[in-house]
Design a protein around this motif. Sequence first.
Motif, PDB file in Angstrom:
ATOM      1  N   THR A  98       0.827  -1.201   0.000  1.00 43.72           N
ATOM      2  CA  THR A  98       0.000   0.000   0.000  1.00 43.72           C
ATOM      3  C   THR A  98       0.862   1.253   0.000  1.00 43.72           C
ATOM      4  O   THR A  98       0.608   2.205  -0.745  1.00 43.72           O
ATOM      5  CB  THR A  98      -0.935   0.000   1.237  1.00 43.72           C
ATOM      6  OG1 THR A  98      -1.797  -1.125   1.142  1.00 43.72           O
ATOM      7  CG2 THR A  98      -1.750   1.270   1.302  1.00 43.72           C
ATOM      8  N   CYS A  99       1.898   1.250   0.820  1.00 41.05           N
ATOM      9  CA  CYS A  99       2.759   2.434   0.897  1.00 41.05           C
ATOM     10  C   CYS A  99       3.715   2.517  -0.295  1.00 41.05           C
ATOM     11  O   CYS A  99       4.096   3.613  -0.704  1.00 41.05           O
ATOM     12  CB  CYS A  99       3.526   2.436   2.224  1.00 41.05           C
ATOM     13  SG  CYS A  99       2.405   2.580   3.645  1.00 41.05           S
ATOM     14  N   LYS A 100       4.054   1.371  -0.853  1.00 42.25           N
ATOM     15  CA  LYS A 100       4.950   1.368  -2.015  1.00 42.25           C
ATOM     16  C   LYS A 100       4.285   2.022  -3.232  1.00 42.25           C
ATOM     17  O   LYS A 100       4.907   2.796  -3.945  1.00 42.25           O
ATOM     18  CB  LYS A 100       5.383  -0.053  -2.365  1.00 42.25           C
ATOM     19  CG  LYS A 100       6.464  -0.099  -3.432  1.00 42.25           C
ATOM     20  CD  LYS A 100       6.837  -1.532  -3.783  1.00 42.25           C
ATOM     21  CE  LYS A 100       7.615  -2.146  -2.657  1.00 42.25           C
ATOM     22  NZ  LYS A 100       8.076  -3.506  -2.976  1.00 42.25           N
ATOM     23  N   TRP A 101       3.001   1.718  -3.450  1.00 41.43           N
ATOM     24  CA  TRP A 101       2.366   2.338  -4.623  1.00 41.43           C
ATOM     25  C   TRP A 101       2.217   3.835  -4.422  1.00 41.43           C
ATOM     26  O   TRP A 101       2.273   4.599  -5.383  1.00 41.43           O
ATOM     27  CB  TRP A 101       1.052   1.663  -5.011  1.00 41.43           C
ATOM     28  CG  TRP A 101      -0.172   1.928  -4.189  1.00 41.43           C
ATOM     29  CD1 TRP A 101      -0.748   1.087  -3.293  1.00 41.43           C
ATOM     30  CD2 TRP A 101      -1.016   3.094  -4.220  1.00 41.43           C
ATOM     31  NE1 TRP A 101      -1.870   1.660  -2.746  1.00 41.43           N
ATOM     32  CE2 TRP A 101      -2.066   2.892  -3.305  1.00 41.43           C
ATOM     33  CE3 TRP A 101      -0.973   4.293  -4.929  1.00 41.43           C
ATOM     34  CZ2 TRP A 101      -3.062   3.831  -3.081  1.00 41.43           C
ATOM     35  CZ3 TRP A 101      -1.967   5.233  -4.704  1.00 41.43           C
ATOM     36  CH2 TRP A 101      -2.997   5.001  -3.800  1.00 41.43           C
ATOM     37  N   ARG A 102       2.066   4.285  -3.181  1.00 42.74           N
ATOM     38  CA  ARG A 102       2.003   5.734  -2.932  1.00 42.74           C
ATOM     39  C   ARG A 102       3.359   6.386  -3.200  1.00 42.74           C
ATOM     40  O   ARG A 102       3.434   7.491  -3.723  1.00 42.74           O
ATOM     41  CB  ARG A 102       1.554   6.007  -1.503  1.00 42.74           C
ATOM     42  CG  ARG A 102       0.123   5.590  -1.268  1.00 42.74           C
ATOM     43  CD  ARG A 102      -0.276   5.724   0.180  1.00 42.74           C
ATOM     44  NE  ARG A 102      -1.530   5.054   0.440  1.00 42.74           N
ATOM     45  CZ  ARG A 102      -2.739   5.547   0.191  1.00 42.74           C
ATOM     46  NH1 ARG A 102      -2.844   6.747  -0.330  1.00 42.74           N
ATOM     47  NH2 ARG A 102      -3.823   4.875   0.457  1.00 42.74           N
ATOM     48  N   TYR A 103       4.415   5.661  -2.858  1.00 45.74           N
ATOM     49  CA  TYR A 103       5.771   6.135  -3.142  1.00 45.74           C
ATOM     50  C   TYR A 103       5.962   6.263  -4.657  1.00 45.74           C
ATOM     51  O   TYR A 103       6.397   7.305  -5.155  1.00 45.74           O
ATOM     52  CB  TYR A 103       6.799   5.157  -2.551  1.00 45.74           C
ATOM     53  CG  TYR A 103       8.223   5.480  -2.905  1.00 45.74           C
ATOM     54  CD1 TYR A 103       8.954   6.379  -2.135  1.00 45.74           C
ATOM     55  CD2 TYR A 103       8.850   4.893  -3.999  1.00 45.74           C
ATOM     56  CE1 TYR A 103      10.272   6.686  -2.454  1.00 45.74           C
ATOM     57  CE2 TYR A 103      10.155   5.189  -4.322  1.00 45.74           C
ATOM     58  CZ  TYR A 103      10.866   6.082  -3.543  1.00 45.74           C
ATOM     59  OH  TYR A 103      12.161   6.388  -3.861  1.00 45.74           O
ATOM     60  N   LEU A 104       5.620   5.215  -5.377  1.00 45.39           N
ATOM     61  CA  LEU A 104       5.817   5.207  -6.830  1.00 45.39           C
ATOM     62  C   LEU A 104       4.946   6.252  -7.523  1.00 45.39           C
ATOM     63  O   LEU A 104       5.360   6.858  -8.512  1.00 45.39           O
ATOM     64  CB  LEU A 104       5.531   3.816  -7.396  1.00 45.39           C
ATOM     65  CG  LEU A 104       6.503   2.729  -6.943  1.00 45.39           C
ATOM     66  CD1 LEU A 104       6.005   1.352  -7.371  1.00 45.39           C
ATOM     67  CD2 LEU A 104       7.899   2.994  -7.470  1.00 45.39           C
ATOM     68  N   TYR A 105       3.748   6.467  -7.004  1.00 42.34           N
ATOM     69  CA  TYR A 105       2.846   7.451  -7.585  1.00 42.34           C
ATOM     70  C   TYR A 105       3.429   8.866  -7.475  1.00 42.34           C
ATOM     71  O   TYR A 105       3.226   9.700  -8.343  1.00 42.34           O
ATOM     72  CB  TYR A 105       1.494   7.376  -6.876  1.00 42.34           C
ATOM     73  CG  TYR A 105       0.473   8.357  -7.393  1.00 42.34           C
ATOM     74  CD1 TYR A 105      -0.236   8.081  -8.554  1.00 42.34           C
ATOM     75  CD2 TYR A 105       0.229   9.554  -6.731  1.00 42.34           C
ATOM     76  CE1 TYR A 105      -1.174   8.973  -9.038  1.00 42.34           C
ATOM     77  CE2 TYR A 105      -0.710  10.453  -7.212  1.00 42.34           C
ATOM     78  CZ  TYR A 105      -1.401  10.164  -8.363  1.00 42.34           C
ATOM     79  OH  TYR A 105      -2.323  11.044  -8.841  1.00 42.34           O
ATOM     80  N   THR A 106       4.154   9.134  -6.388  1.00 44.15           N
ATOM     81  CA  THR A 106       4.677  10.475  -6.124  1.00 44.15           C
ATOM     82  C   THR A 106       6.004  10.746  -6.834  1.00 44.15           C
ATOM     83  O   THR A 106       6.432  11.894  -6.912  1.00 44.15           O
ATOM     84  CB  THR A 106       4.840  10.684  -4.600  1.00 44.15           C
ATOM     85  OG1 THR A 106       3.661  10.214  -3.957  1.00 44.15           O
ATOM     86  CG2 THR A 106       5.013  12.133  -4.247  1.00 44.15           C
ATOM     87  N   LEU A 107       6.652   9.702  -7.328  1.00 43.53           N
ATOM     88  CA  LEU A 107       7.893   9.918  -8.075  1.00 43.53           C
ATOM     89  C   LEU A 107       7.617  10.771  -9.297  1.00 43.53           C
ATOM     90  O   LEU A 107       6.492  10.768  -9.800  1.00 43.53           O
ATOM     91  CB  LEU A 107       8.489   8.576  -8.500  1.00 43.53           C
ATOM     92  CG  LEU A 107       9.172   7.769  -7.400  1.00 43.53           C
ATOM     93  CD1 LEU A 107       9.620   6.422  -7.953  1.00 43.53           C
ATOM     94  CD2 LEU A 107      10.345   8.495  -6.795  1.00 43.53           C
TER      95      LEU A 107
END
Length: 136
Positions: A98-107
């Motif tokens: 869940t937190c990884k996709w938020r990280y990738l989305y913000t890149l």
Amino acid sequence: MTKISVSFVCLVPLAAIANSSEITLSDCSSVESYHPVESKVYIKCLDSNIDMLRRHQQSWINKLLHDIGLVQEQTGNTQLMPIIKRSIVYHEQYAEDTCKWRYLYTLPNSIKASVAHKKCTMRLLRKHIEDLQHPY
């Protein structure tokens, strides 16, 4: 010493930690920054809060596993422990994804991505601790 009294002595500090329903986290808003140099302090503050939440979470997990171990000894019900352990593993996987996709989305802004990941991690740790604190 008997087995029960040894367990009690070892678990008293754990019970004290686990019984405190609130933990005090550092207020990172005063050092919040997305500037490449200044953001290091902010990210370290978030990391220290995550570490504290993880320790608190682990104390609640240990308490749950201990309590379920006692129930298992008393009742012979061996179905609980594997399910609880599996739910803990699945929760960790869910939280990380869940937190990884938020990280990738913000890149591509790596600082904002890192902060998004850390805030997500903190939020999910708080929710998991809250769930672990509910009576059985």
